[in-house]
Design a protein around this motif. Structure first.
Motif, PDB file in Angstrom:
ATOM      1  N   ALA A 103       0.122   5.753  -0.265  1.00 31.80           N
ATOM      2  CA  ALA A 103      -0.843   6.840  -0.426  1.00 31.80           C
ATOM      3  C   ALA A 103      -0.292   8.099   0.238  1.00 31.80           C
ATOM      4  N   GLU A 117      -5.460   0.744   1.214  1.00 29.50           N
ATOM      5  CA  GLU A 117      -5.002   0.105  -0.022  1.00 29.50           C
ATOM      6  C   GLU A 117      -4.364  -1.255   0.260  1.00 29.50           C
ATOM      7  N   GLY A 154       0.824  -1.198   0.000  1.00 24.92           N
ATOM      8  CA  GLY A 154       0.000   0.000   0.000  1.00 24.92           C
ATOM      9  C   GLY A 154       0.857   1.247   0.000  1.00 24.92           C
TER      10      GLY A 154
END
Length: 76
Positions: free
Chosen positions: A45, A54, A43
């Motif tokens: 972000a 995510e 993940g």
């Protein structure tokens, strides 16, 4: 520790994770939050919450979480 050990579910030490993450090219992720689990970045972000969402890990998973420095010196 290598990826084979992680796939077998063996516990990674903090040193193993730091060694692995330091070997990754994170230049395209400057300023982002990343979530790594079993020697994979799962993940990324702009926010910690977004990176965890995510990653979509099981509630009992213990990932490695890091905000990648914006500075060109990406030492972690």
């Amino acid at each position: 520790m290598d990826e084979r050990m992680a796939r077998r579910g063996e516990r990674m030490t903090d040193g193993d994770v730091l060694e692995w993450i330091s070997s990754q090219n994170l230049s395209g992720m400057r300023g982002k939050w990343i979530v790594a689990y079993q020697m994979k970045i799962v993940g990324k972000a702009d926010t910690l919450e977004g990176a965890l969402k995510e990653a979509n890990l099981a509630p009992d998973s213990v990932p490695f979480v890091l905000q990648v420095p914006v500075d060109e010196n990406l030492a972690v």
